[in-house]
Design a protein around this motif. Structure first.
Motif, PDB file in Angstrom:
ATOM      1  N   LYS A 146       0.729  -1.038  -0.102  1.00  0.00           N
ATOM      2  CA  LYS A 146      -0.007  -0.011   0.041  1.00  0.00           C
ATOM      3  C   LYS A 146       0.921   1.308  -0.116  1.00  0.00           C
ATOM      4  O   LYS A 146       2.060   1.280   0.310  1.00  0.00           O
ATOM      5  CB  LYS A 146      -1.208   0.068   1.259  1.00  0.00           C
ATOM      6  CG  LYS A 146      -2.019  -1.183   0.955  1.00  0.00           C
ATOM      7  CD  LYS A 146      -2.654  -1.178  -0.323  1.00  0.00           C
ATOM      8  CE  LYS A 146      -3.543  -2.384  -0.125  1.00  0.00           C
ATOM      9  NZ  LYS A 146      -4.103  -2.584  -1.729  1.00  0.00           N
ATOM     10  N   ASN A 147       0.277   2.355  -0.317  1.00  0.00           N
ATOM     11  CA  ASN A 147       0.827   3.725  -0.408  1.00  0.00           C
ATOM     12  C   ASN A 147       0.759   4.442   0.623  1.00  0.00           C
ATOM     13  O   ASN A 147       0.050   4.299   1.531  1.00  0.00           O
ATOM     14  CB  ASN A 147      -0.020   4.502  -1.594  1.00  0.00           C
ATOM     15  CG  ASN A 147       0.571   3.832  -2.910  1.00  0.00           C
ATOM     16  OD1 ASN A 147       1.505   3.438  -3.184  1.00  0.00           O
ATOM     17  ND2 ASN A 147      -0.422   4.259  -4.035  1.00  0.00           N
ATOM     18  N   MET A 148       1.550   5.420   0.741  1.00  0.00           N
ATOM     19  CA  MET A 148       1.715   6.463   1.900  1.00  0.00           C
ATOM     20  C   MET A 148       1.024   7.691   1.553  1.00  0.00           C
ATOM     21  O   MET A 148       0.650   8.262   2.359  1.00  0.00           O
ATOM     22  CB  MET A 148       3.142   6.661   2.354  1.00  0.00           C
ATOM     23  CG  MET A 148       3.330   7.127   3.611  1.00  0.00           C
ATOM     24  SD  MET A 148       5.211   7.572   3.837  1.00  0.00           S
ATOM     25  CE  MET A 148       5.757   5.948   4.610  1.00  0.00           C
ATOM     26  N   ILE A 149       0.878   7.881   0.291  1.00  0.00           N
ATOM     27  CA  ILE A 149       0.366   8.981  -0.207  1.00  0.00           C
ATOM     28  C   ILE A 149      -0.350   8.779  -1.513  1.00  0.00           C
ATOM     29  O   ILE A 149       0.136   8.087  -2.303  1.00  0.00           O
ATOM     30  CB  ILE A 149       1.132  10.421  -0.319  1.00  0.00           C
ATOM     31  CG1 ILE A 149       0.597  11.693  -0.783  1.00  0.00           C
ATOM     32  CG2 ILE A 149       2.454  10.031  -1.091  1.00  0.00           C
ATOM     33  CD1 ILE A 149       1.272  12.999  -0.405  1.00  0.00           C
ATOM     34  N   GLU A 150      -1.364   9.328  -1.933  1.00  0.00           N
ATOM     35  CA  GLU A 150      -2.219   9.390  -3.412  1.00  0.00           C
ATOM     36  C   GLU A 150      -2.907  10.511  -3.576  1.00  0.00           C
ATOM     37  O   GLU A 150      -3.159  11.457  -2.832  1.00  0.00           O
ATOM     38  CB  GLU A 150      -3.123   7.804  -3.287  1.00  0.00           C
ATOM     39  CG  GLU A 150      -2.771   6.683  -3.176  1.00  0.00           C
ATOM     40  CD  GLU A 150      -3.498   5.676  -3.356  1.00  0.00           C
ATOM     41  OE1 GLU A 150      -4.737   5.883  -3.809  1.00  0.00           O
ATOM     42  OE2 GLU A 150      -3.343   4.290  -2.955  1.00  0.00           O
ATOM     43  N   LYS A 151      -2.853  10.747  -4.892  1.00  0.00           N
ATOM     44  CA  LYS A 151      -3.515  11.877  -5.568  1.00  0.00           C
ATOM     45  C   LYS A 151      -4.775  11.233  -6.494  1.00  0.00           C
ATOM     46  O   LYS A 151      -4.366  10.451  -7.217  1.00  0.00           O
ATOM     47  CB  LYS A 151      -2.682  12.552  -6.381  1.00  0.00           C
ATOM     48  CG  LYS A 151      -3.324  13.987  -6.934  1.00  0.00           C
ATOM     49  CD  LYS A 151      -1.999  14.940  -7.469  1.00  0.00           C
ATOM     50  CE  LYS A 151      -2.629  16.031  -8.219  1.00  0.00           C
ATOM     51  NZ  LYS A 151      -1.547  16.638  -9.188  1.00  0.00           N
TER      52      LYS A 151
END
Length: 376
Positions: free
Chosen positions: A225-230
């Motif tokens: 999983k990601n730590m930040i997304e847009k």
């Protein structure tokens, strides 16, 4: 007077008895102590070519079976009380950026609270009454801290896992963004977990971090999983972006790649500057400066700081959890949206759950009955 031969026979009998009892104990199903809430799991472990499913049943006994193609997840005394799912064929790392969506539902900091999570999902039409995906091509964004503190951490994670698969089948997306508590869990920092999870690990004879280790399905899934997304022009992150991090000029892909490479790593004894920054006080998991000053470490950011963050990532808003606020709310003229609120744990609690809906460009506060209030 006991003869030497009699003593030898007595010793032999005692030895055989001890061996017999030992063998019996090894074959019996381990039973947890009474201070552990009954029913937990399942935990899926990979042992060579075998896939083992470990759980705790209603008799408080540990069960271990082979994976049969479906997992049944039971949540005692909750509604709905169970759901089923299949394991993913493969686990893939999500993208860091997604096209604009006209239907985004955001929840944060559930912390093992199945009651409120299920109520929010059902009450807002994200799922049906049986927790099957009903949000079509919408986006469900979970802004970290879905583990620790609560009684149903495992069940909450499996629900997210299940919805992730179902959403893709309907053109939708579940975005599970890592928070500081997920990172702590993978590191083996279990300070905020219920005793029952530690008791289970002890009963299994394993280190507690192995419940979500690299040889488990949930451990592998969380590490992807990601730590930040847009999404479109909106950033989603658990804690926030500090000036210290922004000065490193990292793009979203770089942040997420370094994070994924270091989930569960020992970051206290190395020279990995960026990894230590990402997982430290000024990183996306722990930084609180978008909401408030934090002790003597740093002040709350100003409007120029916010504009600098949004400009660098070409975003109009940033949605964050981590810092508890009284209600879903905004700051800096709507540029910062804060979604970490207190959630009721049972029906006896006198509060309502809250979530954020971003629909057709508008930002709305949602309660657990689906009632909508536009944010200023």
């Amino acid at each position: 007077m006991i003869s030497k031969i009699s003593l030898q026979k007595l010793a032999l009998i005692l030895l055989v008895s001890v061996l017999f009892l030992t063998c019996r104990q090894e074959k019996e199903t381990p039973q947890l102590t009474d201070n552990v809430r009954r029913i937990d799991g399942p935990y899926v472990f990979y042992e060579g070519t075998d896939t083992k499913v470990v759980g705790v049943n209603s008799s408080n006994q540990i069960t271990k079976t082979d994976y049969s193609g479906e997992l049944n997840v039971i949540v005692p005394e909750q509604m709905p009380e169970q759901f089923s799912l299949k394991l993913m064929n493969s686990i893939e790392n999500p993208s860091s950026q997604y096209k604009k969506s006209d239907n985004i539902f955001v929840v944060s900091d559930i912390e093992g609270n199945y009651y409120s999570f299920a109520k929010l999902l059902i009450g807002n039409g994200i799922t049906d009454a049986k927790l099957n995906w009903a949000f079509g091509d919408g986006d469900l964004v979970l802004v970290g801290d879905f583990v620790d503190r609560g009684e149903f951490v495992t069940q909450v994670l499996w629900l997210v896992y299940k919805l992730e698969m179902e959403a893709k089948e309907h053109g939708g997306q579940v975005h599970m963004i890592i928070g500081n508590h997920e990172a702590m869990l993978l590191e083996g920092d279990w300070r905020y977990t219920r005793l029952k999870y530690r008791e289970l690990a002890n009963a299994l004879g394993i280190d507690i971090r192995e419940l979500y280790g690299v040889s488990t399905e949930l451990g592998r899934w969380l590490r992807s999983k990601n730590m930040i997304e847009k999404i479109g022009d909106i950033l989603f992150v658990h804690g926030g972006i500090s000036n210290t991090l922004l000065d490193k000029q990292l793009n979203l892909d770089e942040i997420n790649r370094i994070a994924q490479e270091n989930y569960g790593a020992d970051l206290d004894n190395n020279n990995l500057e960026i990894a230590n920054l990402l997982f430290g006080r000024y990183g996306p998991l722990w930084y609180r400066g978008l909401v408030k000053s934090y002790k003597d470490y740093y002040p709350k950011v100003n409007s120029e700081d916010i504009d600098r963050i949004l400009s660098y990532y070409q975003a109009k808003n940033i949605v964050i959890g981590h810092c508890v606020v009284n209600d879903i709310s905004t700051d800096f003229n709507g540029k910062v949206v804060r979604v970490d609120v207190e959630h009721p744990v049972t029906s006896d609690d006198k509060m309502e759950s809250r979530a954020l809906l971003i629909k057709d460009g508008g930002f709305y506060r949602m309660d657990d009955q689906g009632n909508k209030t536009k944010l200023n």
